[in-house]
Design an enzyme around this catalytic site. Structure first.
Site, mmCIF file in Angstrom:
data_model
loop_
_atom_site.group_PDB
_atom_site.id
_atom_site.type_symbol
_atom_site.label_atom_id
_atom_site.label_comp_id
_atom_site.label_asym_id
_atom_site.label_seq_id
_atom_site.Cartn_x
_atom_site.Cartn_y
_atom_site.Cartn_z
ATOM 1 N N CYS A 147 0.800 -1.238 0.000
ATOM 2 C CA CYS A 147 0.000 0.000 0.000
ATOM 3 C C CYS A 147 0.831 1.287 0.000
ATOM 4 O O CYS A 147 0.522 2.226 -0.744
ATOM 5 C CB CYS A 147 -0.951 -0.002 1.197
ATOM 6 S SG CYS A 147 -0.210 -0.644 2.706
ATOM 7 N N HIS A 240 -2.586 6.513 4.187
ATOM 8 C CA HIS A 240 -1.163 6.600 4.516
ATOM 9 C C HIS A 240 -0.626 7.972 4.074
ATOM 10 O O HIS A 240 -0.886 8.411 2.947
ATOM 11 C CB HIS A 240 -0.366 5.523 3.779
ATOM 12 C CG HIS A 240 -0.587 4.127 4.300
ATOM 13 N ND1 HIS A 240 -1.299 3.836 5.438
ATOM 14 C CD2 HIS A 240 -0.147 2.933 3.818
ATOM 15 C CE1 HIS A 240 -1.298 2.522 5.647
ATOM 16 N NE2 HIS A 240 -0.613 1.955 4.664
HETATM 17 P P1 NAP Z 1 -7.313 -9.243 7.671
HETATM 18 O O1 NAP Z 1 -8.210 -8.119 8.015
HETATM 19 O O2 NAP Z 1 -6.587 -9.928 8.767
HETATM 20 O O3 NAP Z 1 -8.185 -10.333 6.844
HETATM 21 C C1 NAP Z 1 -7.678 -11.613 6.525
HETATM 22 C C2 NAP Z 1 -8.701 -12.417 5.721
HETATM 23 O O4 NAP Z 1 -8.129 -13.692 5.393
HETATM 24 C C3 NAP Z 1 -9.999 -12.734 6.455
HETATM 25 O O5 NAP Z 1 -11.045 -12.859 5.515
HETATM 26 C C4 NAP Z 1 -9.720 -14.106 7.080
HETATM 27 O O6 NAP Z 1 -10.887 -14.874 7.295
HETATM 28 C C5 NAP Z 1 -8.919 -14.746 5.972
HETATM 29 N N1 NAP Z 1 -8.025 -15.786 6.487
HETATM 30 C C6 NAP Z 1 -7.221 -15.738 7.583
HETATM 31 N N2 NAP Z 1 -6.577 -16.921 7.737
HETATM 32 C C7 NAP Z 1 -6.992 -17.723 6.739
HETATM 33 C C8 NAP Z 1 -6.710 -19.061 6.365
HETATM 34 N N3 NAP Z 1 -5.847 -19.811 7.047
HETATM 35 N N4 NAP Z 1 -7.338 -19.570 5.280
HETATM 36 C C9 NAP Z 1 -8.187 -18.811 4.548
HETATM 37 N N5 NAP Z 1 -8.526 -17.535 4.849
HETATM 38 C C10 NAP Z 1 -7.913 -17.002 5.928
HETATM 39 O O7 NAP Z 1 -6.165 -8.773 6.647
HETATM 40 P P2 NAP Z 1 -6.191 -7.535 5.583
HETATM 41 O O8 NAP Z 1 -5.698 -6.286 6.205
HETATM 42 O O9 NAP Z 1 -7.513 -7.540 4.904
HETATM 43 O O10 NAP Z 1 -5.037 -7.961 4.572
HETATM 44 C C11 NAP Z 1 -5.235 -8.986 3.604
HETATM 45 C C12 NAP Z 1 -4.026 -9.067 2.688
HETATM 46 O O11 NAP Z 1 -3.887 -7.840 1.958
HETATM 47 C C13 NAP Z 1 -2.692 -9.276 3.430
HETATM 48 O O12 NAP Z 1 -1.855 -10.116 2.659
HETATM 49 C C14 NAP Z 1 -2.122 -7.873 3.520
HETATM 50 O O13 NAP Z 1 -0.721 -7.873 3.660
HETATM 51 C C15 NAP Z 1 -2.583 -7.289 2.182
HETATM 52 N N6 NAP Z 1 -2.670 -5.823 2.151
HETATM 53 C C16 NAP Z 1 -3.360 -5.151 3.097
HETATM 54 C C17 NAP Z 1 -3.442 -3.750 3.015
HETATM 55 C C18 NAP Z 1 -4.193 -2.941 4.019
HETATM 56 O O14 NAP Z 1 -4.146 -1.692 3.927
HETATM 57 N N7 NAP Z 1 -4.913 -3.555 4.984
HETATM 58 C C19 NAP Z 1 -2.869 -3.084 1.949
HETATM 59 C C20 NAP Z 1 -2.185 -3.808 0.990
HETATM 60 C C21 NAP Z 1 -2.105 -5.169 1.097
HETATM 61 P P3 NAP Z 1 -11.603 -15.047 8.754
HETATM 62 O O15 NAP Z 1 -12.447 -13.814 8.958
HETATM 63 O O16 NAP Z 1 -12.418 -16.269 8.589
HETATM 64 O O17 NAP Z 1 -10.493 -15.158 9.759
#
Ligand code: NAP
Length: 347
Positions: A147, A240
């Site tokens: 990001c 950010h």
């Molecule tokens: P998050 O809020 O922690 O969400 C994670 C998601 O993945 C939830 O739907 C969760 O489902 C699922 N999950 C967790 N463990 C799993 C497993 N073992 N098998 C299948 N599904 C699973 O994370 P996020 O912030 O959305 O980030 C997601 C990705 O995008 C990451 O790789 C992060 O680095 C990337 N990213 C994030 C941002 C940002 O600004 N947040 C920006 C760029 C990239 P449950 O609800 O069932 O646990």
């Protein structure tokens, strides 16, 4: 309509995908996956909704399934918002039959996986053919950068094309949503900031140069100027902020830098892609802008706002500016959707 699925649909980025895709004119949500904890539940029951706008009616009754390709059919594209360690295992399995547009970092730096910002390096999509040949997949994986890298690189691209950049220093003030809902404990963030985000500085330093590199003969040669990043978590929900210091090899003046950013348009603008902001970079002239709360939603959260653009009197041929980009829209879900729109248009 193109049928799409969302992997990790219940998380911070997954919810942004839902918000943006539920009103998309060309993509229709058909499948939602998450962890085993959520599988089998209606989406409304599985997800704790974090966004300001209400959960779209159209997804409430979709049954969340396990993140396994055998559980998903009738889709062409899957958007991945999975944790990195999970994405590393699962995304290649999905790519055997689907197009995977991923946010996760797991596959970003693989030699045959395009890491793309459509305004910056759409030509890297040529790697898709090599990837499919190498891996024997019917589908493929395309990734977007981290990001904070996306916002920085959008502002550097016009400058890189027009001037000879010598070095860039960047200091970030990153929103808590960037760490996911359970990412940073509230006790760590109230009345505080945290001067460390694991892996973030390395990603900014390598992904930026990779994106501004050159693809020749199926190989990306990264740009060769220096990038030095210092990353910090601050108590802002979304958006950010980055303080950028840039030094050029040769003499150039502030008006040229200003015009270069202001006039910048990329392929998404030429093609009129749905999620493309009219101007990728919006320049503000007030002395106290940009600010995350006021500027993160510019052009649907897809434009990067630049302000405090000024000469750096301490060093020759040096300039400073501050930028704000929406981390879960331009920096995550919106970025993947723009990648998918580009793929849908030109592949
Ligand atoms: P998050 O809020 O922690 O969400 C994670 C998601 O993945 C939830 O739907 C969760 O489902 C699922 N999950 C967790 N463990 C799993 C497993 N073992 N098998 C299948 N599904 C699973 O994370 P996020 O912030 O959305 O980030 C997601 C990705 O995008 C990451 O790789 C992060 O680095 C990337 N990213 C994030 C941002 C940002 O600004 N947040 C920006 C760029 C990239 P449950 O609800 O069932 O646990």
């Amino acid at each position: 309509m193109v049928n799409v699925g969302i992997l990790g649909a219940t998380g911070m980025v997954g919810q942004r995908f839902i918000e943006l895709l539920s009103k998309h004119p060309k993509f229709e949500i058909k499948a939602l996956t998450a962890s085993h904890r959520s599988a089998g539940k209606r989406y409304e029951d599985a997800a704790t909704w974090y966004l300001d706008k209400a959960m779209p009616e159209s997804v409430k009754d979709i049954t969340v399934v396990d993140t396994d390709p055998s559980q998903v059919d009738d889709v062409d594209i899957v958007f991945s918002a999975l944790p990195t360690e999970n994405a590393a295992v699962v995304e290649p399995k999905f790519a055997e039959k689907f197009i995977v547009a991923s946010n996760a970092s797991a596959m970003r730096m693989e030699d045959d996986v395009p890491l793309i910002i459509p305004e910056v390096n759409p030509e890297y999509l040529d790697l898709v053919e090599i990837q499919q040949k190498n891996r024997g997949w019917d589908g493929f994986i395309v990734t977007n950068p981290n990001c904070s890298t996306i916002a920085l690189t959008i502002t550097l691209k016009p400058l890189y094309d027009q001037f000879d950049i010598k070095r860039v220093y960047v200091s970030t003030m990153q929103a808590v949503s960037g760490a996911g809902y359970n990412g940073v404990p509230s006790m760590a963030m109230v009345d505080n900031l945290v001067p460390f985000i694991g892996g973030e500085e390395e990603k900014m330093e390598t992904e930026t140069l990779h994106l501004l590199g050159n693809l020749d003969g199926g190989v990306v040669t990264p740009a060769s100027f220096g990038v030095s990043a210092s990353c910090h978590r601050v108590p802002v929900v979304d958006g950010h902020t980055e303080s950028v210091f840039i030094e050029m090899e040769n003499k150039c003046d502030l008006d040229e830098i200003h015009a270069s950013m202001d006039n910048f348009r990329g392929l998404p603008q030429k093609l009129g892609l749905n999620s493309a902001p009219e101007k990728p970079i919006i320049i503000r002239h007030e002395e106290n802008r940009p600010q995350p709360r006021m500027d993160r939603n510019q052009d649907g959260g897809m434009a990067v706002t630049v302000g405090r653009l000024r000469k750096d009197a301490a060093f020759e041929n040096s300039f400073r500016y501050v930028l704000v980009g929406h981390n879960t829209i331009r920096g995550a879900a919106g970025a993947s959707i723009l990648n998918a729109e580009l793929i849908n248009e030109i592949l």
